[in-house]
Design an enzyme around this catalytic site. Sequence first.
Site, mmCIF file in Angstrom:
data_model
loop_
_atom_site.group_PDB
_atom_site.id
_atom_site.type_symbol
_atom_site.label_atom_id
_atom_site.label_comp_id
_atom_site.label_asym_id
_atom_site.label_seq_id
_atom_site.Cartn_x
_atom_site.Cartn_y
_atom_site.Cartn_z
ATOM 1 N N GLU A 1 -16.680 -27.424 146.756
ATOM 2 C CA GLU A 1 -17.615 -26.073 147.478
ATOM 3 C C GLU A 1 -16.599 -26.608 148.872
ATOM 4 O O GLU A 1 -15.840 -27.185 149.540
ATOM 5 C CB GLU A 1 -18.772 -26.624 147.998
ATOM 6 C CG GLU A 1 -19.840 -26.465 146.890
ATOM 7 C CD GLU A 1 -20.273 -25.505 146.514
ATOM 8 O OE1 GLU A 1 -19.178 -24.497 146.682
ATOM 9 O OE2 GLU A 1 -21.031 -25.084 146.116
ATOM 10 N N ASP B 1 -15.350 -27.090 134.735
ATOM 11 C CA ASP B 1 -16.782 -27.334 135.128
ATOM 12 C C ASP B 1 -17.541 -27.533 134.435
ATOM 13 O O ASP B 1 -17.857 -26.872 133.694
ATOM 14 C CB ASP B 1 -16.559 -27.017 136.803
ATOM 15 C CG ASP B 1 -17.310 -25.229 136.665
ATOM 16 O OD1 ASP B 1 -16.595 -24.416 135.901
ATOM 17 O OD2 ASP B 1 -16.734 -24.364 137.815
ATOM 18 N N HIS C 1 -15.780 -20.823 147.194
ATOM 19 C CA HIS C 1 -14.790 -22.051 145.974
ATOM 20 C C HIS C 1 -14.430 -21.863 144.783
ATOM 21 O O HIS C 1 -14.020 -20.414 144.275
ATOM 22 C CB HIS C 1 -16.889 -22.681 145.841
ATOM 23 C CG HIS C 1 -17.112 -21.783 144.384
ATOM 24 N ND1 HIS C 1 -18.675 -22.112 144.912
ATOM 25 C CD2 HIS C 1 -16.884 -21.554 143.749
ATOM 26 C CE1 HIS C 1 -19.300 -21.003 143.800
ATOM 27 N NE2 HIS C 1 -18.517 -20.621 143.410
ATOM 28 N N ASN D 1 -18.523 -18.255 148.575
ATOM 29 C CA ASN D 1 -18.043 -19.115 149.344
ATOM 30 C C ASN D 1 -16.821 -19.307 149.989
ATOM 31 O O ASN D 1 -16.223 -20.289 150.846
ATOM 32 C CB ASN D 1 -19.090 -20.174 149.743
ATOM 33 C CG ASN D 1 -18.992 -20.842 148.867
ATOM 34 O OD1 ASN D 1 -18.368 -20.647 147.591
ATOM 35 N ND2 ASN D 1 -20.025 -21.357 148.635
HETATM 36 C C1 F6R Z 1 -16.904 -21.499 137.055
HETATM 37 C C2 F6R Z 1 -16.155 -21.428 138.039
HETATM 38 C C3 F6R Z 1 -16.554 -20.908 139.188
HETATM 39 C C4 F6R Z 1 -16.445 -19.443 139.533
HETATM 40 C C5 F6R Z 1 -17.392 -18.542 140.745
HETATM 41 C C6 F6R Z 1 -17.131 -17.578 140.708
HETATM 42 O O1 F6R Z 1 -16.579 -22.252 135.865
HETATM 43 O O2 F6R Z 1 -15.780 -22.206 138.204
HETATM 44 O O3 F6R Z 1 -15.497 -21.133 140.790
HETATM 45 O O4 F6R Z 1 -15.511 -18.349 138.645
HETATM 46 O O5 F6R Z 1 -18.315 -19.233 141.199
HETATM 47 O O6 F6R Z 1 -18.151 -16.744 139.712
HETATM 48 P P1 F6R Z 1 -18.628 -15.601 138.932
HETATM 49 O O7 F6R Z 1 -17.336 -15.063 138.361
HETATM 50 O O8 F6R Z 1 -19.503 -15.743 138.146
HETATM 51 O O9 F6R Z 1 -18.142 -14.724 139.840
#
Ligand code: F6R
Length: 249
Positions: free
Chosen positions: A141, A66, A136, A134
């Site tokens: 989401e 992403d 995702h 959450n």
């Molecule tokens: C980022 C992504 C998100 C993160 C998630 C956890 O490329 O795909 O799904 O893996 O938001 O983020 P952290 O690791 O910062 O807690």
Amino acid sequence: MRLRVFQTQRDAGVYTAAQVERIILEEERPVLGLATGSTPIPLYEALVHLYQSGLDMAHVTTINLDEYIGIPAMHPQSYRFFMQHNLFRHVNVPLSQIHIPDGMALDLPAECARYDEVIRKHPIHLQVLGIGVNGHIGFNEPDDLLVSKTHVVHLRQETVESNARFFASLDDVPKRAITMGVQAILQAQHIVLMAFGEEKADIVARAILGEVRTDVPASILQLHRDVTVILDEGSASKIDAASRTATVV
Ligand code: F6R
């Protein structure tokens, strides 16, 4: 699902890097699906150490999950910048083999279609995932439905708030992103889901032990036949002892 619970994030990173190395050595044209955020940093550190100790990555293709919409590649919080800073500047993956959605594209639907074509041409051998508080994965989401293809997503308030730790203020956090859809994630041959810290304990337990639900997007990984879940004591703290010792959750 296989479950591994490590004492330290560093140990978890070293273990995951060994999985990645196996793919890099076994496949003629290895394709890695990569994530950003704080979770994969110990993995990238360990991969850089493997590269420094002789692992060639010149034949590797990478496809990131992403990117934020509206911040340029050289912005320190863009995912392109994150990957450059934490991995690509230290290893020898050629620039032409690095794929990240373009969050500055003028025609976003065309950019999503282009990205799906990149994924189609480079089937992913190993997909690295983090998980949002959450549930995702990528920026898929929680919702009534999950989108299969690469798409533009409006980030949920809890995601914006969680990501605000990387920005000067909440207002600076982009509210939209381009994300790979769940189809590309589920089509990866192997998936590694990483999560660290107590704040992830509830959602990790719901994702791997609960029902498969679109409002817990990571729970869809239960439908995949080759997922390794890599945790530390904090993120594993809501998983009972019996489930922890099971080879397959
Ligand atoms: C980022 C992504 C998100 C993160 C998630 C956890 O490329 O795909 O799904 O893996 O938001 O983020 P952290 O690791 O910062 O807690």
